[in-house]
Design an enzyme around this catalytic site. Sequence first.
Site, PDB file in Angstrom:
ATOM      1  N   ASP A   1       0.825  -1.214   0.000  1.00 39.35           N
ATOM      2  CA  ASP A   1       0.000   0.000   0.000  1.00 39.35           C
ATOM      3  C   ASP A   1       0.857   1.261   0.000  1.00 39.35           C
ATOM      4  O   ASP A   1       0.389   2.333   0.392  1.00 39.35           O
ATOM      5  CB  ASP A   1      -0.912   0.017   1.236  1.00 39.35           C
ATOM      6  CG  ASP A   1      -2.175  -0.798   1.029  1.00 39.35           C
ATOM      7  OD1 ASP A   1      -2.370  -1.316  -0.084  1.00 39.35           O
ATOM      8  OD2 ASP A   1      -2.960  -0.927   1.986  1.00 39.35           O
ATOM      9  N   ASP A  40      -7.035  -7.516  13.790  1.00 40.47           N
ATOM     10  CA  ASP A  40      -6.613  -8.852  14.196  1.00 40.47           C
ATOM     11  C   ASP A  40      -7.421  -9.355  15.385  1.00 40.47           C
ATOM     12  O   ASP A  40      -7.897 -10.493  15.405  1.00 40.47           O
ATOM     13  CB  ASP A  40      -5.117  -8.846  14.525  1.00 40.47           C
ATOM     14  CG  ASP A  40      -4.699  -7.651  15.368  1.00 40.47           C
ATOM     15  OD1 ASP A  40      -5.576  -6.902  15.846  1.00 40.47           O
ATOM     16  OD2 ASP A  40      -3.485  -7.456  15.555  1.00 40.47           O
TER      17      ASP A  40
END
Length: 541
Positions: free
Chosen positions: A136, A289
């Site tokens: 990214d 996460d």
Amino acid sequence: MAEISQKILLPETFQGVRDEISGQIGMMWELIKAPLIVPLLTLGVYICLAMSLMLFMERLYMGVVIILVKLFWKKPEKRYKYELLQEDLEMGSSNFPVVLIQIPMYNEKEVYKISIGAACGLSWPSDRLVIQVLDDSTDPAVKQMVEVECQRWASKGINITYQIRENRVGYKAGALKEGLKRSYVKHCEYVAIFDADFRPEPDYLRRAIPFLVHNPQIALVQGRWRFVNADECLLTRMQEMSLDYHFTVEQEVGSATHAFFGFNGTAGVWRIAAINEAGGWKDRTTVEDMDLAVRSSLRGWKFLYLGDLQVKSELPSTFNAFRFQQHRWSCGPANLFRKMVMEIIRNKNVTVWKKVYVIYSFFFVRKIIAHMVTFSFYCVVLPLTILVPEVHVPIWGAVYIPSIITILNSVGTPRSIHLLFYWILFENVMSLHRTKATLIGLLEAGRANEWVVTEKLGDSASKKDANKNKTHTKGPAKRLGFFKLGNRMHTLELGFGVFLFFCGCYDFVHGKNNYFVYLFLQTFTFLITGFGYIGTIIPSS
């Protein structure tokens, strides 16, 4: 001149005005102290003592369980069905499952070669391994370097794919989600995730994957982090102490008791079917996460932590980078708790015990109470009781319980036991930012979804060894370099440093408990961090 000076009455006027104002302030203070200040501060003491007891019981429970685990629990290879995967003479490597490796990146100029090289060096059949570099980056030069590195490994026969997105929607969660949508991923059964500064050992997959292959109820195998730059400076040593407790105790207890532990975002292997069943990656908080781990756990999946499956990584070595990281790590869980608490309560797939453990122990005590009690008690309430001696703090709450909690926290890093006192003072400073971030997450305020990628500097351990004789001296020292003071100053820490110094001086003159010893040391730590020098001090070994 003498006559003129005698006629100058302005200083005496100022003195009279000052005395009058001081008298009025003192009178107002006495008027409001008994009916308002004392009851409020007493209530604050009771609340802090209650939170301290909650944290003490949590740490004590963890300590008892980890001792039982180490003495009596069987190793994971004995508790679960486990058999190493071997190549078959007839079938070749076809009995190995296809594993996807995802490496999310964002302008990782210093570490991209290390992470890609470590992934490509895994001892797994090359025809059963797919490596996905999810870049990214916004820097065109960095993107070109990463792409060239991927092409270099591809030319050696490694199945590696370089992927970019047009935008950073969802940050890391968005990149991982986008990666799983690719058509070539459909035949992959498991996905291992490594952040850009993580470098697994070659046998990582061979040790982790058999647990997933032979135990269909397991969704995640989590490895332990090891830090290549732990000895770089005092800041990294303090971080190592905190994280080692997390891995040595919290993760181990959650895994051994089948209660719950969160995915650490990297150095873990997921069953892709479990990710899909849980609803995939979501970017509603900065702890994607933990979000995925909670949702998977609520669907009955089990997680396994392997303490001896270690992956090298890097700790933030600058205070600004560490502050941003801690904001994300403190704000995200609080925000996730806000969003998921009712979903956890209403869930019918897990036991009441597991719900209580996740809500009370995992979220409330560890992610909220632990930060708030450290800051509110030792940086606010306790210093204020010096100014209001009518409010009494029992010695067991001010000294004994905190001492036991600190000793229990230190078991993860015995090599740093001599730095324990520094660690206490540093954690008190960081509790200021963690409390602020926790409240932002709970209230879902302006910075709730702020994501600043932690700066990585590469394998500084090897660089340090090469230049040790040139840049280091025995004992504490400063690294070379010049910084603009304005870029290093942190007004919040400096403000609290001044407040604690004032309270310490007052206690030195009027107090009876000798709290000024602690307050002056804590003041020094706040000022050191306020001027941004905590990351430049190298600890003595």
